[in-house]
Design an enzyme around this catalytic site. Structure first.
Site, PDB file in Angstrom:
ATOM      1  N   SER A   1       7.738  28.290  21.624  1.00 35.79           N
ATOM      2  CA  SER A   1       8.547  29.261  22.360  1.00 35.79           C
ATOM      3  C   SER A   1       8.170  30.663  21.896  1.00 35.79           C
ATOM      4  CB  SER A   1      10.036  29.010  22.101  1.00 35.79           C
ATOM      5  OG  SER A   1      10.819  30.090  22.559  1.00 35.79           O
TER       6      SER A   1
ATOM      7  N   TYR B   1      17.044  27.941  15.981  1.00 42.97           N
ATOM      8  CA  TYR B   1      16.043  27.513  16.955  1.00 42.97           C
ATOM      9  C   TYR B   1      14.722  28.227  16.688  1.00 42.97           C
ATOM     10  CZ  TYR B   1      13.721  26.840  21.481  1.00 42.97           C
ATOM     11  OH  TYR B   1      12.818  26.529  22.470  1.00 42.97           O
TER      12      TYR B   1
END
Length: 264
Positions: free
Chosen positions: A149, A162
């Site tokens: 990501s 995350y």
């Protein structure tokens, strides 16, 4: 264009985690369109898994689904062992499964931290471990693509754990690429930006109170007038898994319309 690539993956036997929906399923469909005959998908939802298998079968591939919680190391091993039993071992692996709970420095619980790290970093690590062990034992070249990501560059404050989990997987991508070059195992990563998936739809509704028009509003604000579409990223993942990627390994490619480090 796919007609000209129909034989790119005729020798590919793929494992795709998170393969029952979203980007994982898009990659599976792309591989099959390019000739991949055998796949094993993994995820938590058996109903979605069965639907994905039916889609791939209709496209001409032999596919199966392993219901697995990849935060559990034993499930990671069972997935790769199932692929070995069903198709003689995999030579392509896509780690697309992930969880994206919210949490910042002040409100992340130990449970949230553990869940994110276990699913997004530990799970891919031990899946890659078993995959590499088997590829080395067969003396067969292999390729891995880790779905990362853009948060690896920083991430929003409410995505602290995350961000940590995806940054850990990014570092592992380079480390394992270096470690296993001479085993002819290539390891690359794709750092995706904001993507239009059913998982993102659920996240927006659950955490941000989004309504039915959230996607339309979000896309109107983007430089290219859209969020990333899974089918777009699938083409890059397919290339990275293919022999035509040559010796490319240890690369992390930003796939986004916003540039890390830019300020306007």
């Amino acid at each position: 264009m796919l007609d000209t690539l129909a034989s790119r993956h005729v020798e590919t036997r793929a494992i795709i985690t998170g393969g029952a929906q979203g980007l994982g399923l898009a990659i599976a469909l792309r591989l099959v369109a390019e000739g991949c005959p055998r796949l094993v998908l993994a995820g938590r939802d058996e109903v979605k898994g069965a639907g994905a298998v039916d889609l791939l079968a209709a496209a001409g591939a032999e596919a199966s689904f392993v219901c697995a919680d990849l935060s559990r190391v034993e499930d990671c091993f069972r997935l790769v062992d199932t692929a070995a039993a069903e198709m003689g071992g995999a030579n392509a692996l896509v780690n697309a499964a992930a969880t994206c709970d919210r949490g910042g420095l002040l409100d992340t619980t130990p449970e949230i931290w553990a869940r994110l790290m276990d699913t997004n970093a530990r799970g891919p690590f031990f899946t890659m471990q078993r995959f590499a062990e088997q590829a080395i034992a067969r003396q067969e070249p292999a390729a891995i693509v880790n779905i990362l990501s853009m948060v690896i560059h920083c991430g929003q404050p409410f995505l602290a754990p995350y961000t940590a989990s995806k940054a850990a997987l990014a570092a592992l991508t380079k480390n394992l690429a270096q470690a296993h070059r001479r085993d002819r195992i290539r390891v690359n990563g794709i750092a995706c930006g904001w993507m239009d998936t059913e998982g993102e739809d659920a996240t927006q509704r659950r955490y941000h109170g989004a309504g039915d028009d959230w996607l339309e509003k979000a896309e109107a604000e983007q430089p290219f007038g859209q969020l990333i579409k899974p089918a777009e990223v699938a083409g890059l993942a397919s290339y990275l898994l293919a022999a035509e990627a040559g010796v490319m390994t240890g690369s992390i490619i930003d796939y986004d319309q916003n540039i890390a480090g830019a300020y306007f």
